[in-house]
Write a protein that holds these residues in place. Structure first.
Motif, short mmCIF file in Angstrom:
data_model
loop_
_atom_site.label_atom_id
_atom_site.label_comp_id
_atom_site.label_asym_id
_atom_site.label_seq_id
_atom_site.Cartn_x
_atom_site.Cartn_y
_atom_site.Cartn_z
N ILE A 1 73.71 -58.40 -89.03
CA ILE A 1 73.41 -58.48 -87.60
C ILE A 1 72.96 -57.13 -87.07
O ILE A 1 72.10 -57.05 -86.18
N ARG A 2 73.53 -56.05 -87.62
CA ARG A 2 73.07 -54.73 -87.20
C ARG A 2 71.62 -54.50 -87.60
O ARG A 2 70.88 -53.78 -86.92
N ILE A 3 71.20 -55.12 -88.70
CA ILE A 3 69.81 -55.01 -89.15
C ILE A 3 68.92 -55.95 -88.34
O ILE A 3 67.80 -55.60 -87.96
N MET A 4 69.43 -57.17 -88.08
CA MET A 4 68.65 -58.20 -87.38
C MET A 4 69.44 -58.71 -86.18
O MET A 4 69.94 -59.84 -86.19
N PRO A 5 69.58 -57.91 -85.13
CA PRO A 5 70.43 -58.29 -83.99
C PRO A 5 69.93 -59.49 -83.20
O PRO A 5 70.68 -60.11 -82.46
N SER A 6 68.66 -59.83 -83.35
CA SER A 6 68.10 -60.94 -82.58
C SER A 6 68.13 -62.27 -83.34
O SER A 6 67.50 -63.24 -82.91
N SER A 7 68.86 -62.32 -84.46
CA SER A 7 68.93 -63.56 -85.24
C SER A 7 70.05 -64.45 -84.70
O SER A 7 71.24 -64.19 -84.91
N SER A 8 69.67 -65.52 -84.06
CA SER A 8 70.66 -66.48 -83.55
C SER A 8 71.43 -67.12 -84.71
O SER A 8 72.62 -67.37 -84.60
N TYR A 9 70.74 -67.37 -85.81
CA TYR A 9 71.39 -68.01 -86.96
C TYR A 9 72.53 -67.15 -87.49
O TYR A 9 73.62 -67.66 -87.79
N LEU A 10 72.31 -65.83 -87.62
CA LEU A 10 73.35 -64.95 -88.15
C LEU A 10 74.57 -64.95 -87.23
O LEU A 10 75.71 -65.00 -87.69
N HIS A 11 74.34 -64.90 -85.92
CA HIS A 11 75.46 -64.92 -84.98
C HIS A 11 76.25 -66.23 -85.09
O HIS A 11 77.48 -66.23 -85.07
N SER A 12 75.53 -67.34 -85.21
CA SER A 12 76.23 -68.63 -85.28
C SER A 12 76.97 -68.79 -86.61
O SER A 12 78.07 -69.35 -86.65
N TYR A 13 76.39 -68.26 -87.71
CA TYR A 13 77.10 -68.36 -88.99
C TYR A 13 78.33 -67.46 -88.99
O TYR A 13 79.38 -67.83 -89.52
N LEU A 14 78.20 -66.28 -88.36
CA LEU A 14 79.37 -65.42 -88.23
C LEU A 14 80.44 -66.13 -87.39
O LEU A 14 81.64 -66.01 -87.65
N GLY A 15 80.02 -66.89 -86.39
CA GLY A 15 80.96 -67.68 -85.60
C GLY A 15 81.73 -68.65 -86.46
O GLY A 15 82.96 -68.80 -86.32
N LEU A 16 81.04 -69.32 -87.39
CA LEU A 16 81.70 -70.26 -88.31
C LEU A 16 82.75 -69.54 -89.15
O LEU A 16 83.86 -70.05 -89.36
N VAL A 17 82.41 -68.35 -89.63
CA VAL A 17 83.35 -67.58 -90.45
C VAL A 17 84.55 -67.14 -89.62
O VAL A 17 85.71 -67.26 -90.05
N LEU A 18 84.29 -66.68 -88.41
CA LEU A 18 85.36 -66.16 -87.56
C LEU A 18 86.31 -67.25 -87.08
O LEU A 18 87.43 -66.93 -86.66
N GLU A 19 85.91 -68.49 -87.14
CA GLU A 19 86.84 -69.56 -86.79
C GLU A 19 88.08 -69.53 -87.68
O GLU A 19 89.14 -70.01 -87.30
N HIS A 20 87.95 -68.95 -88.86
CA HIS A 20 89.08 -68.84 -89.79
C HIS A 20 89.86 -67.54 -89.60
O HIS A 20 90.94 -67.39 -90.18
N LEU A 21 89.32 -66.60 -88.81
CA LEU A 21 89.95 -65.29 -88.66
C LEU A 21 90.35 -64.97 -87.23
O LEU A 21 91.44 -64.47 -86.98
N ASP A 22 89.46 -65.23 -86.30
CA ASP A 22 89.69 -64.86 -84.90
C ASP A 22 88.86 -65.80 -84.03
O ASP A 22 87.66 -65.59 -83.83
N ARG A 23 89.50 -66.81 -83.49
CA ARG A 23 88.76 -67.86 -82.79
C ARG A 23 88.15 -67.35 -81.47
O ARG A 23 87.11 -67.85 -81.05
#
Length: 607
Positions: A64-86
């Motif tokens: 995301i630091r490389i591609m901050p405007s990628s909506s897909y990366l933010h949403s996939y990180l959201g999926l991962v974070l559901e297991h760590l920090d909702r």
């Protein structure tokens, strides 16, 4: 790995084959050392599949630091974070939606997390977007249910008619009709649904609608329905709900003996505290005071001994018990009984209820002592009760000090919102204490992006109160700013205030202003530069930062004020250390202004 495009494409193809074959360890090994974003994303997905969410999070954050405007990366990180920090997951989904409002993964994830927190109003825009994009019947029904729970049954019913027709039935449509008070239609549709599908939920809905139309007739219908269900051997959660609704109806009609019998049937299978509370109330209505007293006491002791018990339920039971006692005892006697029963449990809900009992009895010094103990036991839950008592006692200064301490030390967003709710929604109207109100507004404003819909509405309400205050003192520029800020943070489907409330204030202000200056001035770059200059406090420790921010906010404070903020007598040493560090960093924004009745006086002279 090579930077050659053809080689990169080949490597990605190999990685995808391994991933699709479920060989996640091999994908991770193959991608090791690669700088190719596509392969790194594949590695992150592989770590996610193997449950190594922390590693996946790190890779995705780097991408995301490389591609901050990628909506897909933010949403996939959201999926991962559901297991760590909702909470962090919700922030990533929101970031994804800002970049792409049609990101379906983000829409679903964001809506689900908001519904999980029962932030129904906040979930509506995402659910509505999903319906617009996919028109999935399940999404439509979920949106209907959410609209009804958010207090918008008219829109829920209209949505059903638009998509399924007026004469079709669903649980969500009938709930919306009931909330609309369209009882006749709700009953007709639910009866037809019950006769067609034999779904006991529809039976429950039809009986509740009939209760609203004809309580006496509903009594017979409930009895007949329960007999039929018993004969058919049907006994599920919905049947228990039907029986409980029948008990409440019998209580409403004054048929306490029947209600007691039916409640006994429920209590044979479950020891639900709500059922036991109702049992105590029914015993009291029947004149069985000893039985009611025993149930109340046993229920209170059981709940107070349970660390996982619902605090709001404990408070409700104690309140009902106090009301029961007041029917035959003096307020002084009730305070003594409540104190004896609850004092072994040094938790805020018990300590605060002892305080309320003594307050009702007129023993204000004892009440203050118990409220203060609650505050010391938990500065959030107990502090809210203590601040309310102080406000009722007209001790505005101590009330403000208590609010200040809570606001400055609260960390969790839920706690900040609880404090705000006590200030803006509580019966004591703490918001009329201008400094306490401003403290809460500034704390909410610092975390606006993380607030629930309720939190944003409270912040908006705070701005509305501030706009009215500014209007009264003829500070027209501030009035305009507060109105614009309030409109900006107002959530979808506000419960108590509307955009029109701010427009009305602005209209009054425009009618009074003889001359005015615009409040929207300056460039975004200038604002950002000022913010960066004022927020670089990394060279200060936690207590020094607290002093700096307090003085920056209030412009002046005494040694006693800062003792309340820091909970220490070592204020002078902390301020001296703060002044030395500021001087080292070329900042001369805090000064000593002599000594007053409340100790040394400090002032903020910065921007």
């Amino acid at each position: 790995m090579t930077n050659d495009p053809a080689a990169s494409a080949k490597n990605l193809s190999v990685g995808m084959e391994l991933f699709n074959a479920g060989k996640y360890a091999e994908v991770i090994s193959f991608s090791s050392g690669s700088g190719d974003p596509a392969l790194l994303l594949l590695a992150a997905r592989s770590y996610t599949q193997t449950g190594e969410y922390a590693t996946a999070r790190q890779i995705l954050s780097d991408l995301i630091r490389i591609m901050p405007s990628s909506s897909y990366l933010h949403s996939y990180l959201g999926l991962v974070l559901e297991h760590l920090d909702r909470n962090a997951a919700a922030e990533e989904y929101a970031a994804a939606l800002i970049l792409d409002a049609e990101n379906k993964t983000a829409l679903r994830g964001y809506a689900a997390l908001l519904l999980e927190k029962e932030d129904f109003r906040g979930a509506i825009p995402s659910l509505r977007a999903l319906v617009r994009l996919e028109n999935n019947p399940e999404d439509i029904r979920r949106l209907m249910q959410t609209l009804t729970r958010a207090g918008e049954p008219d829109e829920a019913a209209a949505l059903h008619i638009q998509n399924f027709g007026e004469d079709t039935f669903s649980h969500e449509y009938i709930d919306a009709l009931y909330a609309q008070k369209s009882y006749q239609k709700a009953m007709s549709l639910s009866l037809r649904a019950w006769n067609t599908l034999k779904d006991t939920v529809y039976l429950r809905q039809s009986l509740e609608a009939l209760s609203a139309l004809d309580p006496a007739g509903a009594e017979r219908a409930y009895r007949s329905a329960l007999d039929s269900l018993e004969e058919a051997g049907i006994d599920d959660e919905t049947v228990s709900q039907i029986r409980f609704s029948y008990i409440l109806l019998e209580k409403l009609l004054g048929n306490y003996a029947s209600a007691k019998y039916e409640l006994g049937q429920l209590l044979k299978t479950t020891n639900d505290p709500v059922y036991r509370l109702l049992s105590a109330e029914i015993e009291a209505r029947l004149g069985n005071d000893d039985a009611a007293n025993g149930i109340y006491r046993e229920l209170i002791l059981g709940l107070c001994s349970d660390e996982d018990a619902d605090v709001s339920l404990i408070d409700l039971v104690i309140t009902r018990f106090s009301g029961f006692l007041l029917a035959c005892r003096t307020k002084e006697e009730v305070a003594g009984i409540i104190s004896i029963i609850l004092s072994p449990y040094p938790v805020p809900v018990c300590l605060a209820n002892i305080g309320r009992a003594y307050e009702a009895a007129g023993s204000l010094s004892q009440a203050r002592d118990w409220f203060y103990r609650a505050y010391r036991a938990d500065f959030i839950s107990g502090g809210i009760a203590y601040a309310g008592f102080l406000r009722r006692s007209n001790d505005e200064r101590e009330c403000e000090t208590t609010i200040r301490y809570m606001v400055m030390n609260a960390v969790r967003i839920a706690d900040i919102e609880r404090i705000a709710s006590a200030v803006f929604n509580g019966g004591e109207e703490i918001w009329k204490n201008v400094r306490a109100k401003d403290l809460v507004i500034k704390r909410l404003a610092r975390v606006t992006g993380k607030l629930s819909s309720n939190g944003r509405e409270m912040l908006s309400a705070g701005y509305l109160y501030s706009a009215l205050d500014a209007l009264e003192r003829q500070d027209h520029e501030s009035c305009k700013w507060f109105c614009l800020a309030g409109i900006d943070v107002l959530p979808c489907y506000p419960a108590k205030i509307r955009v029109e409330d701010f427009i009305e204030v602005l209209s009054r202000m425009k009618g009074r202003a003889l001359a005015e200056r615009p409040v929207i001035t300056g460039s975004e770059e200038e604002d950002k530069e000022k913010e960066e200059q004022s927020s670089d406090l990394s060279f200060l420790d936690q207590r020094e930062t607290a002093v700096f921010l307090f003085l920056q906010e209030h412009r002046e404070a005494t040694e006693m004020d800062l003792r309340s903020v820091l909970e220490t007598r070592r204020v002078a040493g902390i301020v001296n250390s703060l002044l030395a560090k500021l001087a080292e960093n070329g900042m001369s924004v805090i000064e000593k202004r002599g000594v007053g009745e409340r100790g040394e006086v400090y002032g903020y002279v910065g921007p």
